[in-house]
Design a protein around this motif. Structure first.
Motif, PDB file in Angstrom:
ATOM      1  N   VAL A  26       0.645  -1.247   0.006  1.00 23.83           N
ATOM      2  CA  VAL A  26       0.057   0.044   0.157  1.00 23.83           C
ATOM      3  C   VAL A  26       0.760   1.077   0.117  1.00 23.83           C
ATOM      4  N   ILE A  27       0.661   2.211  -0.992  1.00 25.05           N
ATOM      5  CA  ILE A  27       1.336   3.210  -1.025  1.00 25.05           C
ATOM      6  C   ILE A  27       0.606   4.457  -1.314  1.00 25.05           C
ATOM      7  N   ASN A  28       0.569   5.373  -0.183  1.00 24.13           N
ATOM      8  CA  ASN A  28      -0.350   6.594  -0.106  1.00 24.13           C
ATOM      9  C   ASN A  28      -1.984   6.068  -0.450  1.00 24.13           C
ATOM     10  N   GLY A  29      -2.299   4.847   0.297  1.00 21.26           N
ATOM     11  CA  GLY A  29      -3.763   4.598   0.295  1.00 21.26           C
ATOM     12  C   GLY A  29      -3.709   3.836  -1.034  1.00 21.26           C
ATOM     13  N   ARG A  30      -3.150   3.479  -1.776  1.00 24.50           N
ATOM     14  CA  ARG A  30      -3.339   2.584  -2.904  1.00 24.50           C
ATOM     15  C   ARG A  30      -2.790   1.321  -3.103  1.00 24.50           C
ATOM     16  N   VAL A  31      -3.520   0.252  -3.298  1.00 22.97           N
ATOM     17  CA  VAL A  31      -3.209  -0.971  -2.924  1.00 22.97           C
ATOM     18  C   VAL A  31      -2.654  -1.705  -4.244  1.00 22.97           C
ATOM     19  N   PHE A  32      -1.553  -2.336  -4.273  1.00 20.66           N
ATOM     20  CA  PHE A  32      -0.808  -2.843  -5.250  1.00 20.66           C
ATOM     21  C   PHE A  32      -0.591  -4.428  -5.146  1.00 20.66           C
ATOM     22  N   ALA A  33      -1.058  -5.401  -6.331  1.00 18.29           N
ATOM     23  CA  ALA A  33      -0.666  -6.704  -5.991  1.00 18.29           C
ATOM     24  C   ALA A  33       0.431  -7.104  -6.948  1.00 18.29           C
ATOM     25  N   ALA A  34       1.052  -8.327  -6.783  1.00 18.45           N
ATOM     26  CA  ALA A  34       2.161  -8.716  -7.094  1.00 18.45           C
ATOM     27  C   ALA A  34       2.327  -8.699  -9.038  1.00 18.45           C
ATOM     28  N   SER A  35       0.841  -8.754  -9.311  1.00 26.52           N
ATOM     29  CA  SER A  35       0.784  -8.799 -10.677  1.00 26.52           C
ATOM     30  C   SER A  35      -0.498  -7.747 -10.926  1.00 26.52           C
ATOM     31  N   PRO A  36      -0.284  -6.815 -12.031  1.00 24.90           N
ATOM     32  CA  PRO A  36      -1.317  -5.808 -12.344  1.00 24.90           C
ATOM     33  C   PRO A  36      -2.691  -6.447 -12.529  1.00 24.90           C
ATOM     34  N   ASP A  37      -2.817  -7.622 -13.203  1.00 25.23           N
ATOM     35  CA  ASP A  37      -4.002  -8.149 -13.468  1.00 25.23           C
ATOM     36  C   ASP A  37      -4.648  -8.944 -12.158  1.00 25.23           C
ATOM     37  N   LEU A  38      -4.084  -8.996 -11.155  1.00 22.94           N
ATOM     38  CA  LEU A  38      -4.548  -9.658  -9.954  1.00 22.94           C
ATOM     39  C   LEU A  38      -5.731  -8.847  -9.289  1.00 22.94           C
ATOM     40  N   GLU A  39      -6.948  -9.642  -8.896  1.00 27.44           N
ATOM     41  CA  GLU A  39      -7.837  -8.866  -7.996  1.00 27.44           C
ATOM     42  C   GLU A  39      -7.374  -8.614  -6.727  1.00 27.44           C
ATOM     43  N   ILE A  40      -7.864  -7.214  -6.264  1.00 24.94           N
ATOM     44  CA  ILE A  40      -7.479  -7.078  -4.780  1.00 24.94           C
ATOM     45  C   ILE A  40      -8.669  -7.332  -3.921  1.00 24.94           C
ATOM     46  N   PRO A  41      -8.424  -8.351  -2.951  1.00 21.08           N
ATOM     47  CA  PRO A  41      -9.590  -8.682  -2.013  1.00 21.08           C
ATOM     48  C   PRO A  41     -10.089  -7.684  -1.416  1.00 21.08           C
ATOM     49  N   LYS A  42     -11.316  -7.617  -1.083  1.00 26.56           N
ATOM     50  CA  LYS A  42     -12.002  -6.533  -0.326  1.00 26.56           C
ATOM     51  C   LYS A  42     -11.454  -6.194   0.993  1.00 26.56           C
ATOM     52  N   ILE A  43     -10.722  -7.338   1.669  1.00 29.80           N
ATOM     53  CA  ILE A  43     -10.425  -7.119   2.836  1.00 29.80           C
ATOM     54  C   ILE A  43      -9.110  -6.405   3.094  1.00 29.80           C
ATOM     55  N   VAL A  44      -8.446  -6.728   1.971  1.00 28.99           N
ATOM     56  CA  VAL A  44      -7.188  -5.858   1.792  1.00 28.99           C
ATOM     57  C   VAL A  44      -7.269  -4.376   1.612  1.00 28.99           C
ATOM     58  N   THR A  45      -8.254  -4.080   0.725  1.00 24.68           N
ATOM     59  CA  THR A  45      -8.772  -2.809   0.549  1.00 24.68           C
ATOM     60  C   THR A  45      -9.139  -1.977   1.899  1.00 24.68           C
ATOM     61  N   GLU A  46     -10.101  -2.832   2.681  1.00 22.24           N
ATOM     62  CA  GLU A  46     -10.484  -2.185   4.062  1.00 22.24           C
ATOM     63  C   GLU A  46      -9.352  -1.956   4.876  1.00 22.24           C
ATOM     64  N   CYS A  47      -8.358  -3.192   5.039  1.00 16.52           N
ATOM     65  CA  CYS A  47      -7.250  -2.854   5.726  1.00 16.52           C
ATOM     66  C   CYS A  47      -6.362  -1.809   5.353  1.00 16.52           C
ATOM     67  N   ALA A  48      -6.516  -1.436   3.943  1.00 11.95           N
ATOM     68  CA  ALA A  48      -5.765  -0.211   3.501  1.00 11.95           C
ATOM     69  C   ALA A  48      -6.145   1.154   4.218  1.00 11.95           C
ATOM     70  N   ARG A  49      -7.621   0.919   4.112  1.00 11.51           N
ATOM     71  CA  ARG A  49      -8.609   2.242   4.822  1.00 11.51           C
ATOM     72  C   ARG A  49      -8.174   2.585   6.197  1.00 11.51           C
ATOM     73  N   ARG A  50      -8.046   1.572   6.912  1.00  9.92           N
ATOM     74  CA  ARG A  50      -8.110   1.564   8.538  1.00  9.92           C
ATOM     75  C   ARG A  50      -6.499   1.980   8.857  1.00  9.92           C
ATOM     76  N   ILE A  51      -5.584   1.777   8.279  1.00  9.53           N
ATOM     77  CA  ILE A  51      -4.276   1.792   8.710  1.00  9.53           C
ATOM     78  C   ILE A  51      -3.663   3.220   8.094  1.00  9.53           C
ATOM     79  N   ASP A  52      -3.252   4.138   9.279  1.00 16.36           N
ATOM     80  CA  ASP A  52      -2.798   5.357   8.920  1.00 16.36           C
ATOM     81  C   ASP A  52      -0.980   5.262   8.635  1.00 16.36           C
ATOM     82  N   SER A  53      -0.800   4.622   7.396  1.00 18.90           N
ATOM     83  CA  SER A  53       0.676   4.976   7.087  1.00 18.90           C
ATOM     84  C   SER A  53       0.685   4.937   5.621  1.00 18.90           C
ATOM     85  N   LYS A  54       1.641   5.658   4.892  1.00 18.15           N
ATOM     86  CA  LYS A  54       1.872   5.910   3.609  1.00 18.15           C
ATOM     87  C   LYS A  54       2.436   4.914   2.726  1.00 18.15           C
ATOM     88  N   PHE A  55       3.243   3.892   3.625  1.00 14.56           N
ATOM     89  CA  PHE A  55       3.877   2.710   2.892  1.00 14.56           C
ATOM     90  C   PHE A  55       3.900   1.549   3.534  1.00 14.56           C
TER      91      PHE A  55
END
Length: 264
Positions: free
Chosen positions: A191-220
């Motif tokens: 997660v960089i500046n709130g944006r989630v990245f997967a190991a491959s650009p065509d992989l779907e990001i699980p909703k739980i990962v997006t939720e985790c990124a929303r809750r954690i206050d860190s840039k990286f």
């Protein structure tokens, strides 16, 4: 933005061989790169080479650092007129499990934290679990008998092994409830500046990962998730992105992330 890597032990103006590929690819992408001697951090005498420029922000990419060593790293960077993009408090926000667990308690296995000197066998007996995953604030034991015990009576032996094979116990003891995970489904995201990245650009990001990124206050930071046998996805770990390995990632994919957007 400048990327700061550990230097080679014998050649302090060259990058540690473990990070040589990352260092080279960041250079190829037009990113500024430097090295610093971690061996001299405790002496408060480490220098950055090439020296960072006043006003620059630096991202560290290297071995895990204890809180005091990270503070010295921050100071070394400030002495050049630059600053770390991630300060000490933000580093520990994701590096130490007790700091992030309260924010993700419903998304990750139940966890209890103790001091090393607590009556651990009694504490584990009170939990009443059939299995216990034991680690310190940062790492688990991957040698000897491993990190999972089936009886509270085994805790003291495991702690002794942690001290023997790890050399130290960082922070305290975290005891996590063992869930029925499918090991081969574990995936790492950054997660960089709130944006989630997967190991491959065509992989779907699980909703739980997006939720985790929303809750954690860190840039990286990094997020590890895994599937349980009942089909539920769980967060198994998060960590500061600067010291997170590229598990399941190519170096090329990781380096490309930093050209996809402007860092605030």
């Amino acid at each position: 933005m400048r990327f700061l890597f550990p230097s080679d032990y014998f050649k302090p103006k060259r990058v540690d061989p473990t990070y040589a590929e990352q260092f080279a690819l960041f250079d190829d992408r037009g990113c500024a790169t430097s090295v610093i001697s971690l061996e001299n951090l405790s002496l408060d005498s480490s220098t950055i080479y090439p020296r960072s420029n006043p006003g620059e922000r630096l991202i560290y990419r290297g071995w895990m650092l204890a809180p005091d060593d990270y503070s010295i790293l921050v100071k070394a960077v400030r002495n050049t007129g630059a600053q770390m993009w991630i300060d000490r408090d933000e580093y520990l926000r994701t590096h130490y499990l007790p700091n992030w667990y309260p924010l993700l308690g419903d998304l990750t296995p139940e966890t209890h934290c103790f001091d090393v000197d607590d009556r651990l066998e009694s504490k584990l007996t009170e939990l009443g679990w059939s299995q216990f995953f034991v680690k310190d604030y940062v790492k688990s034991l991957k040698t000897s008998t491993g990190s999972i015990i089936n009886s509270p009576s085994a805790i003291n032996s495991l702690i002794a092994d942690m001290q023997k094979f790890r050399g130290t116990i960082e922070g305290g003891i975290c005891v996590r409830k063992v869930e029925d995970f499918i090991t081969e489904t574990e995936r790492r995201y950054f997660v960089i500046n709130g944006r989630v990245f997967a190991a491959s650009p065509d992989l779907e990001i699980p909703k739980i990962v997006t939720e985790c990124a929303r809750r954690i206050d860190s840039k990286f930071f990094s997020i590890d998730c895994i599937a349980r046998r009942d089909g539920r996805i769980r967060i198994v770990e998060i960590g500061d992105g600067q010291v997170s390995g590229l598990v399941g990632w190519t170096v090329d994919r990781f380096a490309n992330l930093w050209t996809e957007f402007t860092i605030d």
